[in-house]
Design a protein around this motif. Structure first.
Motif, PDB file in Angstrom:
ATOM      1  N   LEU A  64      -0.112   8.472   4.696  1.00 20.87           N
ATOM      2  CA  LEU A  64      -0.789   7.828   5.818  1.00 20.87           C
ATOM      3  C   LEU A  64      -0.662   6.309   5.772  1.00 20.87           C
ATOM      4  CD1 LEU A  64      -2.508   8.468   8.244  1.00 20.87           C
ATOM      5  CD2 LEU A  64      -4.514   8.434   6.771  1.00 20.87           C
ATOM      6  N   LEU A  65      -0.851   5.791   4.568  1.00 23.63           N
ATOM      7  CA  LEU A  65      -0.794   4.332   4.423  1.00 23.63           C
ATOM      8  C   LEU A  65       0.576   3.790   4.823  1.00 23.63           C
ATOM      9  CD1 LEU A  65      -2.877   2.286   3.403  1.00 23.63           C
ATOM     10  CD2 LEU A  65      -1.804   2.398   1.175  1.00 23.63           C
ATOM     11  N   GLN A  68       1.013   3.883   8.659  1.00 25.04           N
ATOM     12  CA  GLN A  68       0.277   2.821   9.348  1.00 25.04           C
ATOM     13  C   GLN A  68       0.914   1.462   9.099  1.00 25.04           C
ATOM     14  OE1 GLN A  68      -3.884   3.007   9.475  1.00 25.04           O
ATOM     15  NE2 GLN A  68      -3.757   5.063  10.306  1.00 25.04           N
ATOM     16  N   ARG A  69       1.317   1.250   7.862  1.00 18.71           N
ATOM     17  CA  ARG A  69       1.983  -0.008   7.537  1.00 18.71           C
ATOM     18  C   ARG A  69       3.230  -0.186   8.391  1.00 18.71           C
ATOM     19  NH1 ARG A  69       0.678  -3.171   3.227  1.00 18.71           N
ATOM     20  NH2 ARG A  69      -0.368  -1.980   1.640  1.00 18.71           N
ATOM     21  N   HIS A  86      -6.089  -7.356  18.170  1.00 16.99           N
ATOM     22  CA  HIS A  86      -7.105  -7.524  17.124  1.00 16.99           C
ATOM     23  C   HIS A  86      -7.168  -6.278  16.239  1.00 16.99           C
ATOM     24  CE1 HIS A  86     -10.737  -9.282  15.435  1.00 16.99           C
ATOM     25  NE2 HIS A  86     -11.271  -8.083  15.462  1.00 16.99           N
ATOM     26  N   LEU A  90      -5.219   3.983  14.661  1.00 13.51           N
ATOM     27  CA  LEU A  90      -3.971   4.732  14.656  1.00 13.51           C
ATOM     28  C   LEU A  90      -4.161   6.175  14.195  1.00 13.51           C
ATOM     29  CD1 LEU A  90      -1.677   2.050  12.978  1.00 13.51           C
ATOM     30  CD2 LEU A  90      -1.793   2.621  15.401  1.00 13.51           C
TER      31      LEU A  90
ATOM     32  N   THR B  10       1.763  -1.593  -3.645  1.00 18.48           N
ATOM     33  CA  THR B  10       1.145  -2.021  -2.405  1.00 18.48           C
ATOM     34  C   THR B  10       0.974  -3.533  -2.330  1.00 18.48           C
ATOM     35  OG1 THR B  10      -1.022  -1.708  -3.344  1.00 18.48           O
ATOM     36  CG2 THR B  10      -0.138   0.103  -2.045  1.00 18.48           C
ATOM     37  N   ARG B  17       6.181 -13.759  -2.776  1.00 19.84           N
ATOM     38  CA  ARG B  17       6.092 -14.968  -1.982  1.00 19.84           C
ATOM     39  C   ARG B  17       5.616 -16.186  -2.763  1.00 19.84           C
ATOM     40  NH1 ARG B  17       2.722 -12.755   2.876  1.00 19.84           N
ATOM     41  NH2 ARG B  17       4.122 -11.103   3.441  1.00 19.84           N
ATOM     42  N   ARG B  35       1.706 -17.449   8.151  1.00 14.95           N
ATOM     43  CA  ARG B  35       0.440 -17.886   7.599  1.00 14.95           C
ATOM     44  C   ARG B  35       0.520 -17.771   6.091  1.00 14.95           C
ATOM     45  NH1 ARG B  35      -4.047 -16.769  11.564  1.00 14.95           N
ATOM     46  NH2 ARG B  35      -2.942 -16.463  13.496  1.00 14.95           N
ATOM     47  N   LYS B  59     -16.243  -7.291   7.998  1.00 19.11           N
ATOM     48  CA  LYS B  59     -16.914  -8.253   8.862  1.00 19.11           C
ATOM     49  C   LYS B  59     -18.390  -7.932   8.836  1.00 19.11           C
ATOM     50  CE  LYS B  59     -12.853  -9.109  11.597  1.00 19.11           C
ATOM     51  NZ  LYS B  59     -12.137  -8.948  12.871  1.00 19.11           N
ATOM     52  N   ARG B  97     -10.663 -14.592   5.492  1.00 18.13           N
ATOM     53  CA  ARG B  97     -10.385 -13.717   6.647  1.00 18.13           C
ATOM     54  C   ARG B  97      -8.892 -13.630   6.925  1.00 18.13           C
ATOM     55  NH1 ARG B  97     -13.299 -14.326  12.594  1.00 18.13           N
ATOM     56  NH2 ARG B  97     -12.143 -12.661  13.632  1.00 18.13           N
ATOM     57  N   THR B 104      -2.888  -8.416   1.191  1.00 12.83           N
ATOM     58  CA  THR B 104      -2.665  -6.969   1.216  1.00 12.83           C
ATOM     59  C   THR B 104      -1.432  -6.606   2.034  1.00 12.83           C
ATOM     60  OG1 THR B 104      -5.077  -6.780   1.233  1.00 12.83           O
ATOM     61  CG2 THR B 104      -3.850  -4.768   1.610  1.00 12.83           C
ATOM     62  N   ASP B 105      -0.954  -7.540   2.829  1.00 16.70           N
ATOM     63  CA  ASP B 105       0.058  -7.234   3.840  1.00 16.70           C
ATOM     64  C   ASP B 105      -0.446  -6.122   4.754  1.00 16.70           C
ATOM     65  OD1 ASP B 105       2.368  -7.480   5.276  1.00 16.70           O
ATOM     66  OD2 ASP B 105       3.522  -6.122   4.016  1.00 16.70           O
ATOM     67  N   TRP B 106      -1.614  -6.354   5.268  1.00 20.04           N
ATOM     68  CA  TRP B 106      -2.282  -5.394   6.155  1.00 20.04           C
ATOM     69  C   TRP B 106      -3.025  -6.235   7.196  1.00 20.04           C
ATOM     70  CZ3 TRP B 106      -1.877  -0.186   6.294  1.00 20.04           C
ATOM     71  CH2 TRP B 106      -2.843   0.560   6.971  1.00 20.04           C
ATOM     72  N   PRO B 107      -2.770  -5.999   8.478  1.00 25.12           N
ATOM     73  CA  PRO B 107      -3.185  -7.004   9.469  1.00 25.12           C
ATOM     74  C   PRO B 107      -4.626  -6.949   9.928  1.00 25.12           C
ATOM     75  CG  PRO B 107      -1.969  -5.246  10.536  1.00 25.12           C
ATOM     76  CD  PRO B 107      -1.997  -4.912   9.076  1.00 25.12           C
ATOM     77  N   THR B 108      -5.379  -5.976   9.457  1.00 23.99           N
ATOM     78  CA  THR B 108      -6.741  -5.860   9.993  1.00 23.99           C
ATOM     79  C   THR B 108      -7.784  -5.775   8.889  1.00 23.99           C
ATOM     80  OG1 THR B 108      -6.419  -3.460  10.122  1.00 23.99           O
ATOM     81  CG2 THR B 108      -6.016  -4.706  12.122  1.00 23.99           C
ATOM     82  N   PHE B 118      -5.168  -1.233  -3.098  1.00 19.80           N
ATOM     83  CA  PHE B 118      -5.531  -1.114  -1.690  1.00 19.80           C
ATOM     84  C   PHE B 118      -5.469   0.343  -1.261  1.00 19.80           C
ATOM     85  CE2 PHE B 118      -4.008  -1.274   2.847  1.00 19.80           C
ATOM     86  CZ  PHE B 118      -5.248  -1.570   3.383  1.00 19.80           C
ATOM     87  N   ILE B 119      -6.560   0.838  -0.712  1.00 18.30           N
ATOM     88  CA  ILE B 119      -6.622   2.238  -0.300  1.00 18.30           C
ATOM     89  C   ILE B 119      -6.324   2.380   1.192  1.00 18.30           C
ATOM     90  CG2 ILE B 119      -8.086   4.288  -0.168  1.00 18.30           C
ATOM     91  CD1 ILE B 119      -7.321   3.329  -3.006  1.00 18.30           C
ATOM     92  N   ASP B 123      -9.041   3.670   9.650  1.00 19.60           N
ATOM     93  CA  ASP B 123      -8.415   4.957   9.995  1.00 19.60           C
ATOM     94  C   ASP B 123      -8.088   5.770   8.752  1.00 19.60           C
ATOM     95  OD1 ASP B 123      -8.390   4.431  12.707  1.00 19.60           O
ATOM     96  OD2 ASP B 123      -6.468   3.403  12.585  1.00 19.60           O
ATOM     97  N   VAL B 124      -7.547   5.088   7.750  1.00 20.83           N
ATOM     98  CA  VAL B 124      -7.183   5.789   6.519  1.00 20.83           C
ATOM     99  C   VAL B 124      -8.438   6.366   5.857  1.00 20.83           C
ATOM    100  CG1 VAL B 124      -6.182   5.531   4.219  1.00 20.83           C
ATOM    101  CG2 VAL B 124      -5.115   4.392   6.164  1.00 20.83           C
TER     102      VAL B 124
END
Lengths: 100, 154
Positions: A64-65, A68-69, A86, A90, B10, B17, B35, B59, B97, B104-108, B118-119, B123-124
């Motif tokens: 799943l990860l 989504q990635r 924002h 998914l 992950t 970088r 960024r 948040k 933020r 994490t290279d995860w946008p949200t 990172f799990i 959604d996951v």
């Protein structure tokens, strides 16, 4: 909301179709539900939150990860820019998983 | 240089970088549209992830989530019996933020880490909850005690 898809929604559709050849692709603009949330203050875009369901055989063998990635990476720029996407809720399935 | 928590795949992008990280302190965030995580944000995140077996970058706070996705993650974890949930309120710190997304290279946000790994986001977590994987993970990593009474109907 049954308004015509906005430019971001159209872009999402195009890119996902091109990348995954999905058998199912449902995109719902849920931005209006999040309008009042604290992080959305000062944001005027009507395309901030999307609920997306993608069914594609290309997800086979991916966790799943990873799935989504992979989708997030298609919209890296749109998710990072001010006034862009924002959040995307998914659902990513293979055709086999979808039939269960 | 990188602690043990970075050994899994992950987080590899953060490792790849070094230049961006070195430049992060001096370049404007909008440089070439990229960024760069600040050194300060990176060290706060690293420490938070290292010091807490389970931590949620979110948040608002676990007691008062400020976003439905963060609220959902907190509720799921509480439903599984996590009593003392450590949350980092990303709304309190713009560097965190933005930094956590790059780290994490995860946008949200929210983002859940267990034992430095990172799990996933909301959604996951929802889907791992539904499949029973989350319970297994929390037991396996010692976040929850396996209780012999609870016969899970999975």
């Amino acid at each position: 909301m049954t308004t015509a898809p906005g430019p971001l929604e159209q872009l999402i559709r195009q890119r996902i179709e091109a990348a995954y050849a999905p058998t199912v692709l449902e995109i719902e603009n849920e931005s209006h539900k999040h309008r009042h949330h604290a992080p959305m203050q000062g944001v005027t875009s009507t395309e901030t939150h999307f609920k997306i369901k993608v069914v594609s055989s290309q997800f086979a063998g991916q966790r799943l990860l990873q799935r989504q990635r992979s989708i997030y990476s298609l919209f890296k720029h749109e998710m990072a820019m001010d006034g862009g996407i924002h959040a995307m809720a998914l659902v990513t399935r293979t055709p086999e998983e979808e039939q269960k | 240089m990188f602690r043990q928590i970075l050994q899994n795949g992950t987080l590899r992008t953060a490792v790849q970088r070094p230049l961006a990280q070195r430049l992060g302190a001096t370049l404007p965030q909008s440089f070439l549209g990229a960024r760069f995580i600040t050194d300060r944000a990176k060290s706060i995140i690293e420490e938070a992830v290292k010091d807490n077996d389970l931590i949620v970058f979110m948040k608002g706070t676990p007691d008062e989530p400020m976003c439905g996705f963060s609220r959902a993650v907190v509720q799921i974890l509480q439903m599984h019996g996590v009593d003392e949930l450590v949350g980092v309120d990303c709304l309190q710190d713009p560097e965190i933020r933005e930094g956590i997304k790059e780290y994490t290279d995860w946008p949200t946000i929210p983002q859940v880490y267990v034992k430095g790994e990172f799990i996933g986001g909301c959604d996951v977590m929802v889907q791992m909850h539904q499949s029973g994987e989350l319970h297994e993970l929390l037991i396996k990593e010692g976040i929850l005690k396996a209780d012999p009474d609870a016969k899970r109907e999975e």
